[in-house]
Design an enzyme around this catalytic site. Structure first.
Site, PDB file in Angstrom:
ATOM      1  N   GLY A   1      39.615  34.519  39.807  1.00  0.00           N
ATOM      2  CA  GLY A   1      38.847  35.006  40.937  1.00  0.00           C
ATOM      3  C   GLY A   1      37.454  35.447  40.521  1.00  0.00           C
ATOM      4  O   GLY A   1      36.488  35.279  41.274  1.00  0.00           O
TER       5      GLY A   1
ATOM      6  N   ASN B   1      39.861  46.342  46.466  1.00  0.00           N
ATOM      7  CA  ASN B   1      40.949  46.372  45.497  1.00  0.00           C
ATOM      8  C   ASN B   1      41.426  47.780  45.166  1.00  0.00           C
ATOM      9  O   ASN B   1      42.569  47.971  44.758  1.00  0.00           O
ATOM     10  CB  ASN B   1      40.533  45.659  44.201  1.00  0.00           C
ATOM     11  CG  ASN B   1      39.186  46.125  43.688  1.00  0.00           C
ATOM     12  OD1 ASN B   1      38.191  46.084  44.413  1.00  0.00           O
ATOM     13  ND2 ASN B   1      39.136  46.564  42.445  1.00  0.00           N
TER      14      ASN B   1
ATOM     15  N   GLN C   1      42.072  40.227  47.256  1.00  0.00           N
ATOM     16  CA  GLN C   1      43.058  41.247  47.624  1.00  0.00           C
ATOM     17  C   GLN C   1      43.612  41.060  49.033  1.00  0.00           C
ATOM     18  O   GLN C   1      44.502  41.798  49.450  1.00  0.00           O
ATOM     19  CB  GLN C   1      42.437  42.638  47.487  1.00  0.00           C
ATOM     20  CG  GLN C   1      42.117  43.037  46.060  1.00  0.00           C
ATOM     21  CD  GLN C   1      43.357  43.204  45.192  1.00  0.00           C
ATOM     22  OE1 GLN C   1      44.485  43.340  45.685  1.00  0.00           O
ATOM     23  NE2 GLN C   1      43.161  43.199  43.874  1.00  0.00           N
TER      24      GLN C   1
ATOM     25  N   SER D   1      42.532  34.373  43.769  1.00  0.00           N
ATOM     26  CA  SER D   1      43.086  34.405  42.415  1.00  0.00           C
ATOM     27  C   SER D   1      44.608  34.409  42.497  1.00  0.00           C
ATOM     28  O   SER D   1      45.200  35.246  43.200  1.00  0.00           O
ATOM     29  CB  SER D   1      42.602  35.653  41.661  1.00  0.00           C
ATOM     30  OG  SER D   1      43.052  35.640  40.326  1.00  0.00           O
ATOM     31  N   ALA D   2      45.243  33.489  41.776  1.00  0.00           N
ATOM     32  CA  ALA D   2      46.686  33.267  41.928  1.00  0.00           C
ATOM     33  C   ALA D   2      47.531  34.448  41.488  1.00  0.00           C
ATOM     34  O   ALA D   2      48.603  34.691  42.058  1.00  0.00           O
ATOM     35  CB  ALA D   2      47.101  32.020  41.144  1.00  0.00           C
ATOM     36  N   HIS D   3      47.095  35.194  40.477  1.00  0.00           N
ATOM     37  CA  HIS D   3      47.977  36.228  39.938  1.00  0.00           C
ATOM     38  C   HIS D   3      48.083  37.458  40.827  1.00  0.00           C
ATOM     39  O   HIS D   3      48.823  38.392  40.510  1.00  0.00           O
ATOM     40  CB  HIS D   3      47.550  36.625  38.521  1.00  0.00           C
ATOM     41  CG  HIS D   3      46.348  37.503  38.444  1.00  0.00           C
ATOM     42  ND1 HIS D   3      45.088  37.081  38.782  1.00  0.00           N
ATOM     43  CD2 HIS D   3      46.212  38.786  38.041  1.00  0.00           C
ATOM     44  CE1 HIS D   3      44.228  38.059  38.597  1.00  0.00           C
ATOM     45  NE2 HIS D   3      44.889  39.115  38.151  1.00  0.00           N
TER      46      HIS D   3
ATOM     47  N   THR E   1      38.128  19.791  31.824  1.00  0.00           N
ATOM     48  CA  THR E   1      39.384  19.152  32.215  1.00  0.00           C
ATOM     49  C   THR E   1      40.205  20.079  33.102  1.00  0.00           C
ATOM     50  O   THR E   1      40.444  21.237  32.755  1.00  0.00           O
ATOM     51  CB  THR E   1      40.201  18.782  30.963  1.00  0.00           C
ATOM     52  OG1 THR E   1      39.422  17.908  30.146  1.00  0.00           O
ATOM     53  CG2 THR E   1      41.502  18.106  31.353  1.00  0.00           C
TER      54      THR E   1
ATOM     55  N   CYS F   1      40.255  45.958  35.748  1.00  0.00           N
ATOM     56  CA  CYS F   1      39.194  45.509  34.868  1.00  0.00           C
ATOM     57  C   CYS F   1      38.286  46.646  34.436  1.00  0.00           C
ATOM     58  O   CYS F   1      37.458  46.483  33.544  1.00  0.00           O
ATOM     59  CB  CYS F   1      38.367  44.429  35.554  1.00  0.00           C
ATOM     60  SG  CYS F   1      37.768  44.949  37.160  1.00  0.00           S
TER      61      CYS F   1
END
Length: 382
Positions: A70, A151, A179, A199-201, A236, A324
């Site tokens: 993200g 967040n 979020q 963001s996937a997590h 890639t 973070c």
């Protein structure tokens, strides 16, 4: 263990873990840019994942750009839009003082490139006033960036109104929806954004998988040159992670209404019981619209770090704010922007619930706070 830090990271969904295991062990190594059979297979899987993400979000597959996080999606949106601007006179970028640290860092870099960055503060509820945002949208504005949900506090920002105003004025609109995913109805029909970060997590996918939606006609210049992702991001492609992102997003979208209703009730019960049994507790953002899983509590006079350690020893995982930013003694920029003193930011903890959260967990966390807060307050007494 009681894990109440879902805004930092959600556990990997079992279905996603199974998908990744198969992808990494059953020939999922092909380069999607290769022309041979294995490459074409990888390309087909990548295209299918892109289409699935687009179907959930309500956009076109070619508008989905896979990223590594993200934070990267935020940086690509902000810096890429600046690098791709067609009108040099549009040097103004409007945002807020409560954005995610990755967005704030990108805004700082834009200033070094010559942008005039406006960071609007929130009111005491944690919401940035709609009127202030609209007033800041001058004719020389290139871009407005406003997070969908904060967040730290969970406060939902007026993204739909601001996006609509931006479109009327020919201004690009970006929203950090990291979020919001899995917590709110997340479709581009709800917020007509030009750029949207995910963001996937945060909803059961793997860390290291993100998406930036780039709507048709929006020019975003790559930060990493290359031909992949329609020229927006070189390198890639991580096909298994793209598939994992798509699956996690589909599952979160399907579950969202029921999960949101249940977690909202548990969150409200938690806040009510804590305030009933402890004095001098403030719920940050209480009167503003919030995502249903997030509770930011200021426990007046407590030593927040001591309290986090005590909870951790009890098997309870919470947070003092953005993951973070942890490990530093800097007060939360979000809470400070809301008007909290450094002492109160230091006494604030964030509890973010997830789909497995139960009423029994609520009771255990309340009991732990009742035991530990008085001691944390004593430790903070001069």
């Amino acid at each position: 263990m009681i894990y109440w830090d879902y805004n930092a990271a959600a556990p990997l969904r079992p279905e996603v873990a199974t998908l990744l295991s198969r992808a990494f062990t059953e020939g999922g190594f092909g380069n999607a840019s290769s022309v041979h059979r294995v490459g074409r297979e990888a390309r087909g899987r990548l295209d299918a994942a892109r289409a699935r993400v687009a179907r959930v979000l309500g956009c076109e597959p070619k508008e989905v750009c896979f990223t590594g996080s993200g934070s990267e999606a935020d940086a690509l949106a902000l810096k890429g839009a600046w690098l791709g601007r067609k009108e040099p006179r549009r040097r103004r970028v409007v945002s807020t003082a409560i954005e995610h640290p990755s967005a704030l860092a990108a805004l700082h870099q834009l200033e070094a490139l010559g942008a005039e960055v406006v960071r609007l503060p929130p009111d005491r509820t944690g919401q940035v006033p709609r009127e202030a945002l609209l007033e800041a949208l001058t004719p020389d504005t290139l871009l407005c960036s406003l997070m969908w949900a904060n967040n730290e506090t969970g406060v939902v920002q007026p993204v739909a109104d601001v996006s609509r105003a931006c479109r009327q004025r020919g201004i690009l609109f970006h929203t950090d929806a990291v979020q919001a995913a899995g917590k709110l109805p997340l479709r581009l029909g709800e917020v007509d954004a030009d750029l949207l970060s995910l963001s996937a997590h945060k909803f059961g996918g793997p860390a290291g998988a993100g998406v930036l939606v780039v709507r048709k006609g929006v020019d975003v210049q790559a930060l990493t040159p290359g031909h992949q992702e329609a020229g927006r991001r070189g390198g890639t492609q991580n096909v298994p992670y793209a598939e994992a992102f798509a699956l996690a997003l589909e599952l979160a979208w399907q579950e969202q209404p029921a999960v949101a209703e249940r977690l909202g009730a548990l969150r409200d019960t938690f806040e009510r019981e804590v305030r009933t049994r402890l004095a001098d507790v403030m719920v940050n953002g209480e009167t503003a619209p919030r995502v249903p899983n997030t509770s930011s509590l200021t426990l007046e006079g407590a030593d927040g770090e001591a309290l986090l350690i005590a909870l951790d020893l009890d098997g309870i995982c919470a947070s003092s704010g953005a993951a973070c930013a942890s490990g530093t003694l800097t007060p939360s920029h979000v809470l400070r922007a809301m008007g909290l003193t450094p002492a109160r930011t230091h006494a604030t903890l964030r509890f973010s619930l997830g789909p497995p959260t139960t009423r029994e967990e609520v009771e255990r966390v309340v009991e732990a706070l009742v035991r530990h807060v008085p001691r944390a307050r004593e430790l903070n007494t001069p």
